[in-house]
Every structure is written in C-alpha cells, then in structure tokens.
Design a protein around this motif. Structure first.
Motif, mmCIF file in Angstrom:
data_model
loop_
_atom_site.group_PDB
_atom_site.id
_atom_site.type_symbol
_atom_site.label_atom_id
_atom_site.label_comp_id
_atom_site.label_asym_id
_atom_site.label_seq_id
_atom_site.Cartn_x
_atom_site.Cartn_y
_atom_site.Cartn_z
ATOM 1 N N GLU A 137 0.831 -1.204 0.000
ATOM 2 C CA GLU A 137 0.000 0.000 0.000
ATOM 3 C C GLU A 137 0.868 1.258 0.000
ATOM 4 O O GLU A 137 0.593 2.215 -0.733
ATOM 5 N N ARG A 138 1.927 1.239 0.812
ATOM 6 C CA ARG A 138 2.821 2.398 0.855
ATOM 7 C C ARG A 138 3.537 2.598 -0.478
ATOM 8 O O ARG A 138 3.733 3.722 -0.938
ATOM 9 N N TYR A 139 3.943 1.491 -1.076
ATOM 10 C CA TYR A 139 4.657 1.594 -2.349
ATOM 11 C C TYR A 139 3.733 2.155 -3.434
ATOM 12 O O TYR A 139 4.134 3.021 -4.216
ATOM 13 N N ASP A 140 2.491 1.690 -3.486
ATOM 14 C CA ASP A 140 1.537 2.198 -4.473
ATOM 15 C C ASP A 140 1.274 3.683 -4.252
ATOM 16 O O ASP A 140 1.137 4.456 -5.210
ATOM 17 N N TRP A 141 1.202 4.095 -2.980
ATOM 18 C CA TRP A 141 0.975 5.506 -2.678
ATOM 19 C C TRP A 141 2.166 6.347 -3.131
ATOM 20 O O TRP A 141 2.006 7.411 -3.727
ATOM 21 N N TYR A 142 3.362 5.842 -2.867
ATOM 22 C CA TYR A 142 4.567 6.561 -3.292
ATOM 23 C C TYR A 142 4.606 6.725 -4.806
ATOM 24 O O TYR A 142 5.017 7.764 -5.331
ATOM 25 N N SER A 144 2.317 7.348 -6.706
ATOM 26 C CA SER A 144 1.419 8.416 -7.149
ATOM 27 C C SER A 144 2.049 9.800 -7.001
ATOM 28 O O SER A 144 1.494 10.785 -7.481
ATOM 29 N N TRP A 145 3.197 9.878 -6.346
ATOM 30 C CA TRP A 145 3.868 11.165 -6.170
ATOM 31 C C TRP A 145 4.452 11.650 -7.496
ATOM 32 O O TRP A 145 4.828 10.835 -8.352
ATOM 33 N N PRO A 146 4.608 12.963 -7.655
ATOM 34 C CA PRO A 146 5.341 13.476 -8.824
ATOM 35 C C PRO A 146 6.774 12.936 -8.813
ATOM 36 O O PRO A 146 7.383 12.797 -7.741
ATOM 37 N N ALA A 147 7.301 12.617 -9.971
ATOM 38 C CA ALA A 147 8.619 11.989 -10.061
ATOM 39 C C ALA A 147 9.696 12.801 -9.356
ATOM 40 O O ALA A 147 10.594 12.241 -8.720
ATOM 41 N N GLU A 148 9.610 14.132 -9.428
ATOM 42 C CA GLU A 148 10.666 14.962 -8.836
ATOM 43 C C GLU A 148 10.626 14.958 -7.311
ATOM 44 O O GLU A 148 11.571 15.401 -6.658
ATOM 45 N N ARG A 149 9.545 14.459 -6.710
ATOM 46 C CA ARG A 149 9.439 14.432 -5.258
ATOM 47 C C ARG A 149 9.783 13.070 -4.663
ATOM 48 O O ARG A 149 9.835 12.922 -3.447
ATOM 49 N N ARG A 150 10.005 12.076 -5.500
ATOM 50 C CA ARG A 150 10.220 10.727 -4.975
ATOM 51 C C ARG A 150 11.623 10.521 -4.431
ATOM 52 O O ARG A 150 11.830 9.764 -3.494
ATOM 53 N N HIS A 151 12.593 11.182 -5.027
ATOM 54 C CA HIS A 151 13.984 10.926 -4.669
ATOM 55 C C HIS A 151 14.240 11.251 -3.199
ATOM 56 O O HIS A 151 13.821 12.278 -2.694
ATOM 57 N N GLY A 152 14.932 10.370 -2.515
ATOM 58 C CA GLY A 152 15.343 10.627 -1.141
ATOM 59 C C GLY A 152 14.464 9.997 -0.086
ATOM 60 O O GLY A 152 14.935 9.675 0.997
ATOM 61 N N PHE A 153 13.183 9.824 -0.390
ATOM 62 C CA PHE A 153 12.282 9.287 0.623
ATOM 63 C C PHE A 153 12.084 7.780 0.511
ATOM 64 O O PHE A 153 11.597 7.158 1.444
ATOM 65 N N VAL A 154 12.415 7.212 -0.614
ATOM 66 C CA VAL A 154 12.096 5.804 -0.826
ATOM 67 C C VAL A 154 13.326 5.040 -1.283
ATOM 68 O O VAL A 154 14.080 5.495 -2.138
ATOM 69 N N GLY A 155 13.528 3.890 -0.685
ATOM 70 C CA GLY A 155 14.593 2.999 -1.123
ATOM 71 C C GLY A 155 14.101 1.567 -1.069
ATOM 72 O O GLY A 155 13.560 1.130 -0.058
ATOM 73 N N THR A 156 14.216 0.871 -2.157
ATOM 74 C CA THR A 156 13.854 -0.542 -2.183
ATOM 75 C C THR A 156 14.974 -1.305 -2.871
ATOM 76 O O THR A 156 15.700 -0.757 -3.695
ATOM 77 N N GLY A 157 15.107 -2.540 -2.532
ATOM 78 C CA GLY A 157 16.141 -3.347 -3.169
ATOM 79 C C GLY A 157 16.121 -4.754 -2.613
ATOM 80 O O GLY A 157 15.473 -5.035 -1.606
#
Length: 235
Positions: A137-142, A144-157
């Motif tokens: 759910e959190r990943y799907d919500w993320y 939906s953010w504008p691409a320029e706002r995603r950097h820095g808050f999310v890390g997956t791997g």
C-alpha cells in the motif's frame, strides 16, 4: 568459561547504547502466544506499536497517539487496553490529569515468534501478511507522487547471499547499528517541518526450498578432547 565473540560483544554494546538513548533498561518483549499474536496483527495496533517502540523512552497520551495514527481517542484507548492485556504496552507515571494517563512501550523492542504451535504459526503468518500488505500500500501511494518528489524518501532493493548463521546475525547487527547511529545523530523522531512519516520494512529469509544447515561442531578447547574416543582411559 567461553569468551564472548566479537558479535556478542557488539550486540551488548548496542543494547547499552539503546539504553542510554531511551533512558530505559534494554528489554525485549517476547510474544509467542497465538492469541497475543492475533491481537497485534491489526493495522491500527501495529501503528501504535510502531510509534511506542520506535521512541520507547517517551510516553504518549491516548490523545497524542490518536493524532499521530489518525484514530479517534476512544478507538485509541480501546486498542491500548488490548495491547496492555498482552504485555505489549504499559501505563506510564502520570504527571497531570489521571484520566489522560500516558502510555509507553513495555520494553525497548518487540519480538514475535510463533514457534512450533500451529495456531501461533498461523497467527504469525497473518501478522507477516499484514506487514506485506502495508508495504504494498505504501509503495503504491509513493508511485502516485510526482517523479521529482520521490527521490530521497524511498529505497527498495533486494539481494541474495550465501550466509552462515553467524554471518546472518552479523548482517542484522549492522542494520541495528545503522538505525541506532541515525537516532544518536540527533534526529528527532516526531513530526516537524519538512518531515513525513516513513517506515522501513526488512526481512532476511532463506530462499524457498533451502533446508536448515547442519550446525558445525564446537571446536575442542585446549583442555577438552575432540571426542570421547580421545579421552585417556580411567583406572
């Protein structure tokens, strides 16, 4: 008496640093009962647990927790009493209105283990599925953010390692050390300007189909024969 390993000494050192940071003795709350596991396998209660155990040195009133978790105060009081029943949270000393007595985590960390009991294992599976659903759910919500706002808050791997039991434990210690160092750096784990609530989700699990490795035999000490066949005969 065997000496502690480097990993054991580091684990003890991390525990001491957590105690200093939280102002409380390091104590793990163990949850093994099937009913208790089912009780915490609830989205709202998991949010309460996240807040209280992340900042285990601080007490919160039901009203404060309701605001942080977007629940009503009455619903929060209900969930807190349910968690208190299973020893997950406890009432802290009141410094004001006894009707709004603060709550805190019952320890500094929470460990859930279903063990061999089938009902407890089923409850733990439900708890894990809840965590995975929340992550999705959190990943799907993320997304939906504008691409320029995603950097820095999310890390997956993800990655795959061949590890011994000792190496896996060392890896987990490194993650705990990273979390502790972040908190020790002065980061205030509460709402503030420019902050958003985040959550890290981590699992270290064997690949499906892998079987538990055989435990290596403990090396013989200087005064200890390697096996019974090497002992000197007794008179």
């Amino acid at each position: 008496m065997a000496e502690d390993t480097d990993d054991q000494r580091e684990a003890a050192g991390l525990a001491a640093r957590w105690e200093l940071l939280s102002g409380r003795p390091d104590r793990t709350v163990h949850i093994t009962d099937a009913q208790a596991i089912r009780a915490i396998a609830h989205e709202a209660r998991q949010r309460v647990i996240d807040v209280l155990f992340t900042d285990s040195g601080r007490a919160f009133t039901a009203t404060e927790l309701a605001e942080l978790t977007e629940l009503t105060p009455s619903a929060m009081s209900y969930h807190l009493r349910a968690l208190e029943r299973w020893g997950v949270v406890e009432r802290a000393e009141s410094t004001g209105d006894a009707r709004n007595r603060p709550w805190r985590a019952a320890g500094t960390r929470l460990e859930v283990r279903g063990g061999a009991d089938p009902s407890a294992r089923a409850a733990q599976s439900a708890l894990f599925e809840l965590a995975v659903d929340q992550y999705r759910e959190r990943y799907d919500w993320y997304r939906s953010w504008p691409a320029e706002r995603r950097h820095g808050f999310v890390g997956t791997g993800q990655a795959e390692f061949w590890l011994t039991e000792e190496e896996a434990a060392r890896f987990l210690l490194a993650l705990e050390r990273a979390e502790l160092e972040l908190m020790e750096s002065g980061v205030e784990n509460r709402p503030g300007p420019g902050k958003i609530r985040t959550r890290w989700f981590f699992s270290l699990l064997p690949v499906a189909g892998e079987r538990p490795p055989e435990r290596a035999e403990r090396p013989a000490g200087p005064e200890e024969p390697a096996s019974g066949h090497d002992k000197e005969p007794t008179a």
